[in-house]
Design an enzyme around this catalytic site. Structure first.
Site, short mmCIF file in Angstrom:
data_model
loop_
_atom_site.label_atom_id
_atom_site.label_comp_id
_atom_site.label_asym_id
_atom_site.label_seq_id
_atom_site.Cartn_x
_atom_site.Cartn_y
_atom_site.Cartn_z
CG ASP A 129 -1.86 -1.13 1.29
OD1 ASP A 129 -2.18 -1.68 0.22
OD2 ASP A 129 -2.28 -1.49 2.41
N1 URA Z 1 -1.14 -5.95 3.96
C1 URA Z 1 -1.68 -4.70 3.95
O1 URA Z 1 -2.71 -4.47 4.53
N2 URA Z 1 -1.02 -3.75 3.28
C2 URA Z 1 0.16 -3.96 2.64
O2 URA Z 1 0.71 -3.04 2.06
C3 URA Z 1 0.69 -5.25 2.65
C4 URA Z 1 0.01 -6.23 3.32
#
Ligand code: URA
Length: 233
Positions: free
Chosen positions: A102
């Site tokens: 993310d």
């Molecule tokens: N899980 C999440 O919620 N976000 C990420 O970026 C990676 C794994």
């Protein structure tokens, strides 16, 4: 491979530019100027130079990046800086991140043009371990840890696969998961009544984020690291 294709793959220029360079005599193959644009060369053994500099052909490239927060995991984006923008002086054709972190997640991201390996590493059947360092809004108890370890309902058809939790302190954990569902870690912690306030991926299969790799920095994988990843895939 044709000489003009080799030069475009090496990102020396566009197809028409490299043809012009060849015709100008700027390219040498095995020590002799070659002015034949469709000259067929063995990219693995012939020595090609452009303006005196040797070009080393490497079909596949593998990078480990310490992704900073605020950068998106994409090859291009109209608004935000992408992980690919962080790679400087790198042949980018065909390169893509393996999986996705993310925008507000930091840490280990593998970037490669080896599509077959990427596909294998991302396959849900392979269960490649991913370790995240997770800071939580609230302290976490034994009950919630047991739930995460057993598998939780995050609104998909199936529960998450059993995870491993190591406590760092009462509001910080290392979470090892074997899948890569969308926002998985955040949704898992939400499912046990908590909230992620900071997320960093520490490892991906056999690859680990070392202390020396600063936020935003990257390096090529070693041959040994590539072999280990291939053994996983
Ligand atoms: N899980 C999440 O919620 N976000 C990420 O970026 C990676 C794994």
């Amino acid at each position: 491979m044709r000489l003009d294709r080799f030069l475009t793959e090496m990102e020396i220029g566009s197809r028409s530019q490299v043809k012009a360079y060849i015709k100008k005599g700027l390219i040498e193959v095995n020590g002799s100027i070659c002015k034949t644009t469709d000259y067929r060369l063995d990219e693995n053994s012939d020595k090609v130079t452009y303006a005196g500099n040797e070009l080393y052909y490497q079909k596949f490239q593998y990078f480990i990046l310490n992704k900073p927060q605020g950068v998106v995991t994409a090859t291009e984006d109209k608004k935000d800086e992408t992980v690919m923008d962080l790679l400087k002086d790198v042949r980018k054709k065909g390169l893509a991140p393996v999986g996705r972190l993310d925008k507000d997640t930091e840490g280990l991201l593998l970037i490669t043009n080896d599509g077959a390996l990427a596909h294998k590493l991302l396959s849900p059947k392979k269960h490649v371990d991913k370790v995240y360092r997770v800071k939580l809004a609230q302290s976490i108890g034994i009950k919630e840890i047991k739930e995460l370890e057993a598998g939780v309902d995050i609104g998909d058809d199936d529960l998450t696969l059993p995870a491993k939790v190591q406590m760092i302190n009462d509001s910080e954990i290392l979470l090892t998961i074997h899948e890569g569902r969308f926002h998985q870690v955040k949704r898992m912690l939400k499912a046990v009544g908590n909230e992620v306030i900071h997320l960093r991926r520490e490892s991906f299969g056999s690859l680990k984020l070392e202390d020396g790799l600063k936020s935003g920095a990257y390096r090529e994988l070693t041959v040994e690291e590539i072999e280990k990843l291939k053994a996983l895939g």
